[in-house]
Each structure stands twice: as C-alpha cells, then as structure tokens.
Write a protein that holds these residues in place. Structure first.
Motif, PDB file in Angstrom:
ATOM      1  N   LEU A 113     -50.192  33.858  -1.635  1.00 53.71           N
ATOM      2  CA  LEU A 113     -51.241  34.365  -1.818  1.00 53.71           C
ATOM      3  C   LEU A 113     -51.059  36.218  -2.261  1.00 53.71           C
ATOM      4  N   HIS A 114     -50.393  36.611  -1.352  1.00 55.72           N
ATOM      5  CA  HIS A 114     -49.491  37.800  -1.754  1.00 55.72           C
ATOM      6  C   HIS A 114     -48.720  38.244  -2.734  1.00 55.72           C
ATOM      7  N   GLN A 115     -47.746  37.290  -2.752  1.00 54.76           N
ATOM      8  CA  GLN A 115     -47.038  37.498  -3.812  1.00 54.76           C
ATOM      9  C   GLN A 115     -47.793  36.672  -5.210  1.00 54.76           C
ATOM     10  N   LEU A 116     -49.278  35.956  -4.530  1.00 50.04           N
ATOM     11  CA  LEU A 116     -49.443  36.458  -6.414  1.00 50.04           C
ATOM     12  C   LEU A 116     -50.440  37.675  -6.798  1.00 50.04           C
ATOM     13  N   LEU A 117     -51.169  38.452  -5.514  1.00 48.05           N
ATOM     14  CA  LEU A 117     -52.160  39.072  -5.992  1.00 48.05           C
ATOM     15  C   LEU A 117     -50.576  40.407  -6.764  1.00 48.05           C
ATOM     16  N   ASP A 118     -49.589  40.287  -5.870  1.00 51.45           N
ATOM     17  CA  ASP A 118     -48.279  41.281  -6.841  1.00 51.45           C
ATOM     18  C   ASP A 118     -48.540  40.823  -8.080  1.00 51.45           C
ATOM     19  N   SER A 119     -48.566  39.763  -8.655  1.00 55.93           N
ATOM     20  CA  SER A 119     -47.927  39.509  -9.535  1.00 55.93           C
ATOM     21  C   SER A 119     -49.133  39.921 -11.064  1.00 55.93           C
ATOM     22  N   PRO A 124     -56.979  44.286 -11.939  1.00 56.92           N
ATOM     23  CA  PRO A 124     -56.976  44.548 -10.131  1.00 56.92           C
ATOM     24  C   PRO A 124     -57.622  43.758  -8.617  1.00 56.92           C
ATOM     25  N   ALA A 125     -57.477  42.914  -8.573  1.00 59.86           N
ATOM     26  CA  ALA A 125     -58.024  42.051  -7.872  1.00 59.86           C
ATOM     27  C   ALA A 125     -57.550  41.742  -5.622  1.00 59.86           C
ATOM     28  N   LEU A 126     -58.349  41.178  -5.077  1.00 58.74           N
ATOM     29  CA  LEU A 126     -58.660  41.897  -3.999  1.00 58.74           C
ATOM     30  C   LEU A 126     -59.325  40.223  -2.969  1.00 58.74           C
ATOM     31  N   VAL A 137     -54.899  42.875  -1.489  1.00 60.04           N
ATOM     32  CA  VAL A 137     -55.585  43.670  -2.238  1.00 60.04           C
ATOM     33  C   VAL A 137     -53.797  44.210  -3.048  1.00 60.04           C
ATOM     34  N   ASN A 138     -54.255  43.853  -4.206  1.00 68.77           N
ATOM     35  CA  ASN A 138     -52.838  44.365  -5.192  1.00 68.77           C
ATOM     36  C   ASN A 138     -53.141  45.576  -5.456  1.00 68.77           C
ATOM     37  N   ARG A 139     -51.206  46.086  -6.516  1.00 69.46           N
ATOM     38  CA  ARG A 139     -51.349  47.432  -6.211  1.00 69.46           C
ATOM     39  C   ARG A 139     -52.670  48.467  -6.924  1.00 69.46           C
ATOM     40  N   MET A 140     -52.807  47.387  -8.146  1.00 74.93           N
ATOM     41  CA  MET A 140     -54.687  48.136  -9.030  1.00 74.93           C
ATOM     42  C   MET A 140     -55.481  47.941  -8.284  1.00 74.93           C
TER      43      MET A 140
END
Length: 289
Positions: A113-119, A124-126, A137-140
C-alpha cells in the motif's frame, strides 16, 4: 447511567429535535410547540411503541430494543445511513460490536500500500484508519495538505490537524464545513469503539482546545465521509477545488483510502498540475516568489 446509555439518550433527544413535524405525517395538532422537532409521544407513535417505553430509552435506561423497533425508531427520526449505523452501535445491535470491544491493535499499512501511494505521483492520496489517524500519505497529499509524516506520531490524526492547526484553517476556504464533517465522522467512530481509550483521549483533547469542536460535539450529529469536495486556498497553487472518493480496503473496514482529483481542463486542474511539477522538482518555489 452507563456511558453507552447516556450517549444513546443524548443522540435520541438531539435527533428528535432535528425532525420536521410537518414532514412526519402526524395528525393536526394545535398545541404550541415550545421546543423544536417532535415530541416524545410523537416519536413513540410513529415508531409503534408506547410513550413510556420511548421515554425510558431517552432516559438512558437499560433497554435493548429488538431490531424491528430499532428500524422503526430510525424511520421515525428520519435517520440516514450514518445515523442508523450510529443508533445500532449505541444500542448494541450491530453484529460486529462484541468483537470491537477487545483492545484495538496498532494499525499499520502493508508495504504494497505504501508503494501504491508513492506510485500515484500526480494524485494526492492518503490512508486513514481508526479515529481518523493518518496511516499513509503520498508526496502530493503532503504538498496539498501538510506533511503528516513530519508530525509526532501522536499528532498524526486528520481531525486533530484540521481542528487544532492554524494552517489548516487558512488552507480550507470551507474550513467550517470540512471541520464539522470530520467531527461528525469522529462521533460515528466513537459509537463503534466506545472502549477505545485513544479515541476518548482525542475527544477530551479536542473538547479542551477547540470551541468549535465542543459546540459541534454537543449537537451529536454523525456523518460518514465517502465522497465530496474541498475548497482550498493553497499558499503555492492558489485557489482550487478537489473532489475526493473513499475506498475501503477489502477485509479491513476500519481503513479507508482517500483519493483527490480535479476536473479536467479546469483552473483547479491547472493549479494541481503546477503543484505536481513543483513537488517533483528538487526545489519548490517560495510562496512569495
């Protein structure tokens, strides 16, 4: 009075006060209404129970209505899906309620799931868990809202940030709408897990430090965030509106992924694209540049 019964009594009284007598389909009544909403006996009549039985429910007596009575009360009080779920939680008729009374385990996201957020570089996604805790939480999303990962672990909570961080108040053009929805969602969570000491501690902290929270909390309204929009005045990207959709993780009803998007070709999409380009470059421009 036990806490759950006190919560049930409070919820019933406030739900009754929010009902519109003109919509209830009751016989004409020329008596002056001294309080808003329906009278106790009117709710009892609509639900098909005795006035004494309903009065005891509102007094927080130790009564467990049948599922049919709970449904009748929900209809009489014009409760939506979130209100019905909350009523069942408070009464104790939710099937999963006994399991939730065990001490909650620490929630952690799978590495996938962390990989999915980062991709999701331009989206924006959390991920929120119990109590509205920010689990991922991802970078966006960090660029759009705040860097939750930089906060102390005990403060990585969406509702806490929204209510207590001054920057959140200036970020959201519709802050009162967003904050109130978060409070009403927290109310729903408290009903589901009344034995969770962490959620009780969070409520205590918010009641002590936020006047708005205290006022909204006393109204005892519930809300389930599944989709919607947020209006922001971002220090870098300017004014934009984002829509969000919520996705529950299979097999984990206490965790939800929030994904934010903008309308194609809109000024909001342009603003989000600018924020994306700035986020993906090594140096992000200052807000005064």
């Amino acid at each position: 009075m036990a806490t759950s019964n006190r919560e049930l009594a409070d919820f019933l009284r406030r739900a009754r006060a929010q009902c519109d007598p003109a919509r209830a389909g009751l016989p004409p009544d020329t008596r002056v209404r001294r309080v808003p909403g329906l009278r106790r006996e009117e709710v009892a009549r609509l639900a098909g129970v005795s006035a004494d039985y309903y009065a005891r429910l509102e007094q927080g007596r130790h009564i467990t209505p049948s599922p049919a009575v709970v449904e009748a009360l929900a209809q009489a009080l014009e409760l939506g899906a979130a209100g019905r779920a909350h009523l069942n939680d408070l009464i104790g008729t939710t099937p999963a309620a006994p399991r939730r009374r065990r001490p909650p385990t620490v929630q952690r996201l799978r590495s996938g799931l962390h990989q999915l957020l980062d991709s999701m570089e331009g989206t924006p996604a959390l991920v929120l868990g119990r109590r509205g805790d920010v689990l991922g939480v991802n970078r966006m999303a960090k660029a759009l809202f705040t860097d939750f990962d930089a906060l102390p672990p005990a403060q990585r909570n969406y509702t806490r940030w929204l209510l207590l961080d001054p920057e959140a108040r200036t970020l959201f053009v519709d802050w009162d709408v967003q904050a109130r929805a978060a409070v009403e969602n927290l109310r729903l969570d408290v009903g589901r897990t009344p034995q969770d000491q962490l959620i009780q501690d969070l409520v205590t902290e918010l009641r002590e430090h936020s006047g708005e929270f205290e006022r909204w909390w006393r109204q005892h309204r519930v809300h389930q965030r599944t989709h919607g929009s947020k209006r922001l005045l971002h220090p870098l990207a300017g004014e934009l509106t984002v829509q969000y959709e919520t996705f529950a993780l299979p097999g984990d009803a206490e965790t939800a992924v929030f994904i934010y998007s903008t309308e194609a070709g809109s000024p909001s999409r342009h603003a989000l694209d600018l924020l994306t380009s700035w986020t993906l470059t090594p140096t992000v421009p200052h807000s005064d540049s």
